[in-house]
Each structure stands twice: as C-alpha cells, then as structure tokens.
Design an enzyme around this catalytic site. Structure first.
Site, PDB file in Angstrom:
ATOM      1  N   GLY A   1     -16.822  -3.039 -16.732  1.00 51.71           N
ATOM      2  CA  GLY A   1     -16.884  -3.713 -15.434  1.00 51.71           C
ATOM      3  C   GLY A   1     -18.085  -3.246 -14.630  1.00 51.71           C
ATOM      4  O   GLY A   1     -18.497  -2.083 -14.736  1.00 51.71           O
ATOM      5  N   ALA A   2     -18.651  -4.167 -13.846  1.00 55.26           N
ATOM      6  CA  ALA A   2     -19.824  -3.821 -13.043  1.00 55.26           C
ATOM      7  C   ALA A   2     -19.676  -4.352 -11.622  1.00 55.26           C
ATOM      8  O   ALA A   2     -20.644  -4.741 -10.981  1.00 55.26           O
ATOM      9  CB  ALA A   2     -21.083  -4.382 -13.698  1.00 55.26           C
ATOM     10  N   GLY A   3     -18.435  -4.364 -11.131  1.00 60.42           N
ATOM     11  CA  GLY A   3     -18.179  -4.816  -9.759  1.00 60.42           C
ATOM     12  C   GLY A   3     -18.094  -3.638  -8.804  1.00 60.42           C
ATOM     13  O   GLY A   3     -18.604  -2.543  -9.097  1.00 60.42           O
TER      14      GLY A   3
ATOM     15  N   ALA B   1     -15.613  -1.713  -7.943  1.00 63.92           N
ATOM     16  CA  ALA B   1     -14.870  -0.529  -8.403  1.00 63.92           C
ATOM     17  C   ALA B   1     -15.765   0.368  -9.260  1.00 63.92           C
ATOM     18  O   ALA B   1     -15.706   1.596  -9.149  1.00 63.92           O
ATOM     19  CB  ALA B   1     -13.635  -0.959  -9.185  1.00 63.92           C
TER      20      ALA B   1
ATOM     21  N   THR C   1      -9.296  -0.980   2.428  1.00 61.49           N
ATOM     22  CA  THR C   1      -9.141  -1.344   1.030  1.00 61.49           C
ATOM     23  C   THR C   1      -9.522  -2.811   0.852  1.00 61.49           C
ATOM     24  O   THR C   1     -10.033  -3.447   1.781  1.00 61.49           O
ATOM     25  CB  THR C   1      -7.716  -0.967   0.541  1.00 61.49           C
TER      26      THR C   1
ATOM     27  N   SER D   1      -0.590   4.133   0.703  1.00 64.34           N
ATOM     28  CA  SER D   1      -1.333   5.102   1.520  1.00 64.34           C
ATOM     29  C   SER D   1      -0.516   5.699   2.669  1.00 64.34           C
ATOM     30  O   SER D   1      -0.570   6.917   2.885  1.00 64.34           O
ATOM     31  CB  SER D   1      -2.620   4.468   2.053  1.00 64.34           C
TER      32      SER D   1
ATOM     33  N   TYR E   1      -3.365   0.706 -11.339  1.00 63.26           N
ATOM     34  CA  TYR E   1      -2.081   1.310 -11.688  1.00 63.26           C
ATOM     35  C   TYR E   1      -0.986   0.311 -11.335  1.00 63.26           C
ATOM     36  O   TYR E   1      -1.201  -0.640 -10.588  1.00 63.26           O
ATOM     37  CB  TYR E   1      -1.846   2.634 -10.930  1.00 63.26           C
TER      38      TYR E   1
ATOM     39  N   LYS F   1     -13.864  -3.150   1.972  1.00 64.64           N
ATOM     40  CA  LYS F   1     -14.703  -1.951   1.788  1.00 64.64           C
ATOM     41  C   LYS F   1     -16.185  -2.213   2.072  1.00 64.64           C
ATOM     42  O   LYS F   1     -16.885  -1.348   2.581  1.00 64.64           O
ATOM     43  CB  LYS F   1     -14.547  -1.406   0.364  1.00 64.64           C
TER      44      LYS F   1
ATOM     45  N   ASP G   1     -13.408   7.297  -3.502  1.00 62.47           N
ATOM     46  CA  ASP G   1     -12.811   6.801  -4.756  1.00 62.47           C
ATOM     47  C   ASP G   1     -13.333   7.568  -5.977  1.00 62.47           C
ATOM     48  O   ASP G   1     -12.566   7.975  -6.846  1.00 62.47           O
ATOM     49  CB  ASP G   1     -13.111   5.309  -4.949  1.00 62.47           C
TER      50      ASP G   1
ATOM     51  N   SER H   1       0.822  -1.210   0.000  1.00 70.33           N
ATOM     52  CA  SER H   1       0.000   0.000   0.000  1.00 70.33           C
ATOM     53  C   SER H   1       0.860   1.266   0.000  1.00 70.33           C
ATOM     54  O   SER H   1       1.824   1.380   0.753  1.00 70.33           O
ATOM     55  CB  SER H   1      -0.906   0.015   1.224  1.00 70.33           C
TER      56      SER H   1
HETATM   57  P1  ATR Z   1     -13.821  -4.965  -7.967  1.00 66.78           P
HETATM   58  O1  ATR Z   1     -14.196  -4.660  -6.556  1.00 66.78           O
HETATM   59  O2  ATR Z   1     -12.352  -4.788  -8.269  1.00 66.78           O
HETATM   60  O3  ATR Z   1     -14.680  -4.269  -8.965  1.00 66.78           O
HETATM   61  P2  ATR Z   1     -15.352  -7.337  -8.395  1.00 66.78           P
HETATM   62  O4  ATR Z   1     -16.489  -6.740  -7.660  1.00 66.78           O
HETATM   63  O5  ATR Z   1     -14.986  -8.768  -8.195  1.00 66.78           O
HETATM   64  O6  ATR Z   1     -14.016  -6.540  -8.115  1.00 66.78           O
HETATM   65  O7  ATR Z   1     -15.603  -7.075  -9.956  1.00 66.78           O
HETATM   66  C1  ATR Z   1     -14.686  -7.445 -10.942  1.00 66.78           C
HETATM   67  C2  ATR Z   1     -15.154  -6.906 -12.282  1.00 66.78           C
HETATM   68  O8  ATR Z   1     -14.166  -7.202 -13.275  1.00 66.78           O
HETATM   69  C3  ATR Z   1     -16.440  -7.544 -12.755  1.00 66.78           C
HETATM   70  O9  ATR Z   1     -17.148  -6.598 -13.543  1.00 66.78           O
HETATM   71  C4  ATR Z   1     -15.913  -8.703 -13.639  1.00 66.78           C
HETATM   72  O10 ATR Z   1     -16.824  -9.142 -14.611  1.00 66.78           O
HETATM   73  P3  ATR Z   1     -17.979 -10.228 -14.219  1.00 66.78           P
HETATM   74  O11 ATR Z   1     -19.011  -9.496 -13.442  1.00 66.78           O
HETATM   75  O12 ATR Z   1     -18.487 -10.744 -15.511  1.00 66.78           O
HETATM   76  O13 ATR Z   1     -17.279 -11.285 -13.389  1.00 66.78           O
HETATM   77  C5  ATR Z   1     -14.752  -8.019 -14.303  1.00 66.78           C
HETATM   78  N1  ATR Z   1     -13.740  -8.939 -14.817  1.00 66.78           N
HETATM   79  C6  ATR Z   1     -12.856  -9.666 -14.096  1.00 66.78           C
HETATM   80  N2  ATR Z   1     -12.035 -10.367 -14.924  1.00 66.78           N
HETATM   81  C7  ATR Z   1     -12.407 -10.062 -16.196  1.00 66.78           C
HETATM   82  C8  ATR Z   1     -11.950 -10.461 -17.506  1.00 66.78           C
HETATM   83  N3  ATR Z   1     -10.939 -11.297 -17.648  1.00 66.78           N
HETATM   84  N4  ATR Z   1     -12.558  -9.922 -18.578  1.00 66.78           N
HETATM   85  C9  ATR Z   1     -13.593  -9.046 -18.424  1.00 66.78           C
HETATM   86  N5  ATR Z   1     -14.079  -8.648 -17.231  1.00 66.78           N
HETATM   87  C10 ATR Z   1     -13.494  -9.147 -16.128  1.00 66.78           C
END
Ligand code: ATR
Length: 299
Positions: free
Chosen positions: A141-143, A145, A75, A30, A242, A79, A116, A28
């Site tokens: 991405g829809a996680g 982050a 982190t 931070s 990064y 979170k 963030d 980290s």
């Molecule tokens: P974070 O907190 O870092 O967002 P997360 O909640 O586990 O971690 O979400 C990871 C994101 O990265 C998700 O959107 C995941 O897609 P899925 O919802 O389909 O799993 C995406 N992701 C991870 N590996 C990937 C890959 N190789 N190609 C495309 N998307 C990926």
C-alpha cells in the site's frame, strides 16, 4: 470539581479536556484507552469522541481549543486536515502529511504530530520482540497509512524497505520522497536505495522478513495478490488494521507460516500512549490495556 456559570446555568468543568474527532467515530476505542491510561497514571482528564464531518473540521477544532480544550486526536478522514491546521509540526508529522495528534502549547500555538509510526514500531519491537534493524521489510500500500509509518521504520535501519502498491507509480513516488531521510544509505537515487517502490507484479521471486499490510483492502476483507514464498522462513506479518476477527492478511500470514501474524490493536494502543505522553508528560503502561482490549474480542 466544577464552577457554575450563572448566566447560562451550565457547569464548566476545570478538568483538562481531550477528544478524538473522526467520521465515523462511533466505534472508536480511543476514549476507552485514554480513560484507562488516566486511571492508571492518576491523571485527571476528560476524553470524549466527537463525530466531525470534514467540512466542519476547522471550525470545530478552533472552537474546541477556544473553549479550553488541551489536545485532540484526529482520525479518518481528518488527518490531512489536521496536518493543515497545525501551526507547527514534528518532522515525522511533516513527512507523513497527516497528523493524528494536536496539542495546545504554552504559547497558544497548536503542535501537530503523527504517532502512528512510532506506535507501530513500539508494538513490533517492544511488545513482540521483532527487531527491524538489518531486516528486509515490505509495506503493502502507498496511501496515507503507509506514508505515516515510513520514517519511524527507516530510523530503525532496516536492510531494505520496499513499498509495493496496486498503482505502482504511487509507490515509486512515495519511496522517492523519503530518500535522504534518517540515514546516509537512503541518499541513493530513486529505485537504487534501500527504500524503493514497485507494483505487486515485481514481488515475484522476492523474499521479506517482515510484511506490513497498509492497504485499505483489509477493511473489506480483501487481499492484494501476493506470491507464495514472499515471506522468508521465520518472517513475520503485521496488519495495520484490526478487528474482532483475524483480518484477511493476518490469515494470509498464518497460512504462509509466519512466526507471528499480528493485527494493529497493539499499534492503536501504542499510538495513543505516545499522544498521552505528548499531552501529559507521563508514559502509561500499554501492556495491561492491550491485554484487556484483546481479551474482550476473544470468543
Ligand atoms: P489509507 O489512508 O488507509 O492508506 P488511502 O490513502 O486511500 O487510504 O490508500 C489506500 C491504499 O490501499 C492504497 O495504497 C490503495 O492502492 P491504490 O493506490 O492502487 O488505490 C490500497 N488498496 C485499496 N484497496 C485495495 C485492493 N483491493 N487491493 C490492493 N490494494 C488496495
């Protein structure tokens, strides 16, 4: 300055204590960032990094505050636990379902915030001159982050915001959660408003002025499948991750003629500055800190 606790023969400092909790936490940046902020602003404080597994989170946080701690950063993977722990939360934290900053309040309660998204927006707009208002933005991405950055982006009034995800359903659900937030146009029904969710296949023949990579794929050097022509002429790319080397997505941006293809170092420093402000009421200057950290990773 310190006082001696005779019985235990330990030194209890009177310095305000802060820390970052995570798992893993060894790398980290931070503590370094907050010490630089403290030095620059003349604030006296201590900021340490602590390895905290998820199952020990609650007891460790409770002990930290009971022993006089003033504030915490949390982190990965803590979170969501920090979100649960906070006694009350800001709106942006509430919607993010994740908290990266906990702050002891004068009444003894613990405020949870998520800095963030505002860190990202500040890096884009103030540090790199990329205005978000009126432009077409794509988030990959829809996680967690992605969730953390949506509201601060909507507050900048983009022309449209699309969330694309490998698992399409998650992107559609996430977009729907934000309908009705920030500005009136976002009141449109699912799939029709400026914020929409889709799969990567739906990106064919579409163009965006700013593409943000919020997938965790970056960390393992992978990239989502992105069609050529996705980035509009003069558009920009930004990877929330990064590293010492350019990430796979930063390289993709360069290869696709992005005006700027940036990684998340600036966001990291800006989210820290926002946390520092919440705790200390003082805004540190971020530019010298970003420049210093950036210079240290150049070959
Ligand atoms: P974070 O907190 O870092 O967002 P997360 O909640 O586990 O971690 O979400 C990871 C994101 O990265 C998700 O959107 C995941 O897609 P899925 O919802 O389909 O799993 C995406 N992701 C991870 N590996 C990937 C890959 N190789 N190609 C495309 N998307 C990926």
């Amino acid at each position: 300055m310190g006082i001696v606790d005779g019985e235990k023969n330990t030194i209890m400092t009177l310095i305000d204590r802060y820390a970052v909790f995570g798992h893993p936490i060894k790398h980290s940046k931070s503590p370094r960032i907050h010490r630089l902020f403290a030095e620059q602003t003349g604030q006296t404080l201590e900021y340490t990094a602590q390895e905290v597994p998820a199952e020990q989170f609650e007891t460790t946080v409770a002990r930290f505050f009971a022993e006089g701690g003033k504030g915490l950063n949390c982190t990965v993977p803590l979170k969501e636990l920090a979100w649960n722990y906070a006694s009350h939360k800001t709106e942006r934290a509430q919607l993010s379902k994740a908290v990266n900053t906990l702050a002891l309040q004068p009444d003894g309660s613990i405020l949870g915030d998520n800095t963030d998204g505002i860190g990202l927006v500040t890096d884009l707009t103030a540090n790199h001159g990329i205005a978000l208002s009126g432009i077409r933005i794509l988030i990959l991405g829809a996680g967690g982050a992605s969730r953390g950055i949506i509201l601060p982006i909507l507050e900048q009034s983009p022309q449209s915001l699309v969330i694309a995800n490998r698992t399409m359903d998650k992107a559609i659900k996430l977009a729907a959660e934000f309908h009705g937030k920030a500005h009136a146009p976002y009141l449109h029904p699912v799939g029709k408003g400026p914020i929409t969710g889709c799969g990567f296949d739906d990106l064919e023949d579409r163009q965006f002025d700013l593409i943000l990579n919020a997938t965790s794929a970056s960390l393992s050097g992978q990239l989502p499948p992105l069609p050529t022509g996705l980035l509009a002429a003069g558009g920009n790319c930004y990877d929330l991750a990064y590293g010492n080397e350019p990430t796979a997505f930063v390289r993709w941006g360069r290869g696709n003629h992005a005006a700027k293809s940036l990684d998340g170092l600036g966001m990291l420093v800006e989210q820290a500055a926002e946390a520092f402000f919440i705790w200390r009421g003082v805004r540190p200057e971020t530019r010298p800190v970003i420049e210093l950290l950036d210079s240290e990773r150049q070959p």
